[in-house]
Scaffold this motif. Structure first.
Motif, PDB file in Angstrom:
ATOM      1  N   GLY A  72      -8.920 -10.020  -2.339  1.00  0.00           N
ATOM      2  CA  GLY A  72      -7.503 -10.435  -2.527  1.00  0.00           C
ATOM      3  C   GLY A  72      -7.259  -9.602  -0.992  1.00  0.00           C
ATOM      4  N   ARG A  73      -7.853  -9.585  -0.150  1.00  0.00           N
ATOM      5  CA  ARG A  73      -7.659  -9.339   1.229  1.00  0.00           C
ATOM      6  C   ARG A  73      -7.930  -9.764   2.743  1.00  0.00           C
ATOM      7  N   ASN A  74      -7.524  -9.529   3.482  1.00  0.00           N
ATOM      8  CA  ASN A  74      -7.902 -10.138   5.299  1.00  0.00           C
ATOM      9  C   ASN A  74      -7.872  -9.624   6.166  1.00  0.00           C
ATOM     10  N   GLY A  75      -9.277  -9.610   7.029  1.00  0.00           N
ATOM     11  CA  GLY A  75      -9.415  -8.135   8.198  1.00  0.00           C
ATOM     12  C   GLY A  75      -7.683  -7.933   8.736  1.00  0.00           C
ATOM     13  N   SER A  76      -6.723  -9.173   9.069  1.00  0.00           N
ATOM     14  CA  SER A  76      -5.763  -8.515   9.660  1.00  0.00           C
ATOM     15  C   SER A  76      -4.760  -7.708   8.748  1.00  0.00           C
ATOM     16  N   GLU A  77      -4.654  -7.376   7.592  1.00  0.00           N
ATOM     17  CA  GLU A  77      -3.831  -6.364   6.739  1.00  0.00           C
ATOM     18  C   GLU A  77      -4.475  -5.290   6.287  1.00  0.00           C
ATOM     19  N   ILE A  78      -6.265  -5.765   6.693  1.00  0.00           N
ATOM     20  CA  ILE A  78      -6.389  -3.716   6.909  1.00  0.00           C
ATOM     21  C   ILE A  78      -6.207  -3.132   7.943  1.00  0.00           C
ATOM     22  N   ASP A  79      -6.924  -3.942   8.801  1.00  0.00           N
ATOM     23  CA  ASP A  79      -6.816  -3.454  10.565  1.00  0.00           C
ATOM     24  C   ASP A  79      -5.313  -2.982  10.564  1.00  0.00           C
ATOM     25  N   GLY A  80      -4.727  -3.697  10.348  1.00  0.00           N
ATOM     26  CA  GLY A  80      -2.619  -3.303  10.343  1.00  0.00           C
ATOM     27  C   GLY A  80      -2.383  -1.906   9.536  1.00  0.00           C
ATOM     28  N   ALA A  81      -3.005  -1.441   8.549  1.00  0.00           N
ATOM     29  CA  ALA A  81      -2.907  -0.626   8.076  1.00  0.00           C
ATOM     30  C   ALA A  81      -3.101   0.390   8.445  1.00  0.00           C
ATOM     31  N   GLN A 108      -8.810  10.703   4.566  1.00  0.00           N
ATOM     32  CA  GLN A 108      -8.320   9.965   3.202  1.00  0.00           C
ATOM     33  C   GLN A 108      -7.946   8.497   2.862  1.00  0.00           C
ATOM     34  N   ARG A 109      -7.141   7.969   3.438  1.00  0.00           N
ATOM     35  CA  ARG A 109      -5.985   7.062   3.759  1.00  0.00           C
ATOM     36  C   ARG A 109      -7.297   6.241   4.623  1.00  0.00           C
ATOM     37  N   LEU A 110      -8.201   6.196   5.359  1.00  0.00           N
ATOM     38  CA  LEU A 110      -9.263   5.463   5.823  1.00  0.00           C
ATOM     39  C   LEU A 110     -10.137   5.216   5.195  1.00  0.00           C
ATOM     40  N   ASP A 111     -10.466   6.513   4.809  1.00  0.00           N
ATOM     41  CA  ASP A 111     -11.330   6.284   3.222  1.00  0.00           C
ATOM     42  C   ASP A 111     -10.348   5.260   2.200  1.00  0.00           C
ATOM     43  N   ASP A 112      -9.912   4.739   1.696  1.00  0.00           N
ATOM     44  CA  ASP A 112      -9.128   4.813   0.741  1.00  0.00           C
ATOM     45  C   ASP A 112      -8.794   2.751   1.111  1.00  0.00           C
ATOM     46  N   LEU A 113      -8.521   2.906   2.165  1.00  0.00           N
ATOM     47  CA  LEU A 113      -8.320   0.961   2.951  1.00  0.00           C
ATOM     48  C   LEU A 113      -9.635   0.782   3.195  1.00  0.00           C
ATOM     49  N   ARG A 114     -10.639   1.166   3.404  1.00  0.00           N
ATOM     50  CA  ARG A 114     -12.270   0.833   4.223  1.00  0.00           C
ATOM     51  C   ARG A 114     -12.636   0.781   1.925  1.00  0.00           C
ATOM     52  N   HIS A 115     -12.128   1.058   1.488  1.00  0.00           N
ATOM     53  CA  HIS A 115     -12.751   1.081   0.203  1.00  0.00           C
ATOM     54  C   HIS A 115     -12.345   0.531  -1.407  1.00  0.00           C
TER      55      HIS A 115
END
Length: 87
Positions: A50-59, A79-86
């Motif tokens: 349920g995610r796409n690259g643009s949402e992750i990149d924006g976050a 920590q936030r980057l790790d959370d977003l990537r995983h």
């Protein structure tokens, strides 16, 4: 007569390499197929999550902006980057 034998021998040598070219083209085709399967699996994995690259990149950009502005420290940033990537 000697020229004909030389020409025939040369042709035999060229035709004997045909299997090598076929093997190389087969390996190239397998590499393209493997790449297509890999890209498709990544795409479907992101779609299923349920995610796409643009949402992750924006976050991630927002987290970088907060860190650059000094609003979060390095530990929170990582920590936030790790959370977003995983997630």
């Amino acid at each position: 007569m000697g020229i004909r034998k030389a020409a025939a021998h040369m042709m035999d040598g060229m035709m004997g390499m045909g299997w090598l070219w076929m093997a190389l083209w087969g390996l190239a085709a397998l590499a393209v197929l493997a790449l297509a399967v890999f890209v498709g699996a990544r795409f479907l994995g992101n779609l299923a999550a349920g995610r796409n690259g643009s949402e992750i990149d924006g976050a991630e950009q927002e987290v970088r902006r907060l860190y650059a502005a000094g609003q979060i420290d390095r530990e929170v940033y990582l920590q936030r980057l790790d959370d977003l990537r995983h997630r």
